[in-house]
Design an enzyme around this catalytic site. Structure first.
Site, short mmCIF file in Angstrom:
data_model
loop_
_atom_site.label_atom_id
_atom_site.label_comp_id
_atom_site.label_asym_id
_atom_site.label_seq_id
_atom_site.Cartn_x
_atom_site.Cartn_y
_atom_site.Cartn_z
N CYS A 185 17.24 49.45 47.45
CA CYS A 185 17.63 50.83 47.16
C CYS A 185 19.11 50.82 46.81
CB CYS A 185 17.34 51.75 48.35
SG CYS A 185 18.14 51.22 49.88
N THR A 186 19.71 51.99 46.65
CA THR A 186 21.08 52.06 46.15
C THR A 186 22.09 51.38 47.06
OG1 THR A 186 20.53 54.19 45.12
CG2 THR A 186 22.87 53.62 45.29
#
Length: 329
Positions: free
Chosen positions: A178-179
């Site tokens: 994810c980010t």
């Protein structure tokens, strides 16, 4: 030109007194000219802030002064021109990243962390299923080569998607990213509770990977969406070429802006066909207020804030009018 330090931070940790922390943390941020959003919950802290170099580090030092959060890790990047955030908010939440399943808690169970320099070897393993845990609009501008896109609109949809994917059990290993790493911690905790034994996630997220892995060795394709006015970053965390549609909040390219479906502040190719007449009218009025505010010499941030206030007043007036009309029938 001004430069602002951007710091992304999170930590899963028991904070029973999280509500007491809120006003103190907000004061420290404001005193140091730092803007952004920080979420506090019983399960931990999560946020992204930006401001002067000294101000951001003063806030981080204050947070780490709490012995429970002393080992907090953060990721740094830079924004030029203006602060990528308009205001400072410290919010109290049930979860610092919302999956909607109370028993899923990375403080209890979490997958195996993989450092960015080891990530390529893992995802090249034929026994691995690689999953992008972000939402559809984030994935649309960049992801890792070969990653599965769940096409979720919100993270709450992720558990349902997993339970519908029998193919995930065809390979023994699950790797997720994810980010910044926080969503994967909760996703990996969920996967473990669902019976998956070998669950891995990228430590520090895409941002740490783009910061530390040389571009010539990278398996990342495209840009990484970020939740501030930069919209996206690439290798070396350099700001990317995307803008944001202020109607649907999707990233848009220069090519999107050439489309007949793009109207600044009102619609873009992603939302043009789904926009109601009421929404078009409201966004059009907001854009007019931005233009008027700028004509009076207000900067872009103040103009947008004034436009938002005007849009709220218009929406409230519309609600009252509808209510009065209904009462007269």
């Amino acid at each position: 030109m001004s430069r602002y330090l951007v710091a992304a931070l999170y930590k899963f940790v028991r904070l029973e007194d999280f509500a007491d922390i809120q006003p103190k943390l907000l004061t420290v941020c404001k005193d140091n000219d730092v803007m952004g959003t920080i979420l506090l919950a019983r399960e931990g802290i999560n946020g992204t802030i930006a401001g002067p170099n000294s101000g951001v580090h003063a806030v981080l030092a204050w947070i780490r002064n709490d012995t429970r959060i002393a080992d907090l890790e953060h990721k740094e990047s830079w924004a030029d021109g203006e602060n990528p955030f308009h205001r400072m908010k410290v919010r109290l939440k049930k979860e610092i990243v919302t999956i909607g399943i109370p028993e899923v808690d990375p403080n209890d169970d979490v997958g195996q962390y993989v450092d960015p320099q080891d990530w390529n070897d893992l995802i090249n393993d034929p026994d691995v299923v690689l999953i992008d845990t972000r939402n559809d609009y984030e994935v649309s501008i960049g992801t890792f080569k070969g990653a599965v896109d769940p096409k979720t609109v919100t993270f709450r949809e992720f558990p349902k998607w997993v339970r519908e994917q029998e193919r995930l059990h065809n390979k023994p290993k699950i790797a997720m990213f994810c980010t910044g790493g926080i969503r994967c911690e909760k996703a990996s905790s969920f996967m473990i509770k669902e019976g998956f034994d070998e669950v891995f996630h990228l430590k520090g997220g895409i941002l740490k990977y783009l910061e530390t892995v040389p571009e010539e060795k990278s398996l990342w394709e495209g840009e990484c969406f970020v939740f501030d006015n930069r919209v996206s970053v690439g290798h070396g965390l350099k700001p990317g070429p995307y803008d944001l549609c202020h109607a649907c909040r999707h990233p848009i390219s220069d090519e999107d802006k050439k489309s007949e479906q793009y109207v600044e502040g009102i619609s873009c190719p992603n939302c043009h066909d789904t926009m109601s007449d009421e929404q078009r009218h409201r966004f059009s009025e907001r854009q007019k207020q931005i233009a008027l505010a700028k004509a009076r010499g207000l900067d872009h941030i103040a103009a947008d804030q004034e436009a938002q206030r005007e849009a709220k007043r218009a929406a409230r007036a519309e609600q009252i009018a509808k209510s009065n009309a209904g009462a007269g029938e």
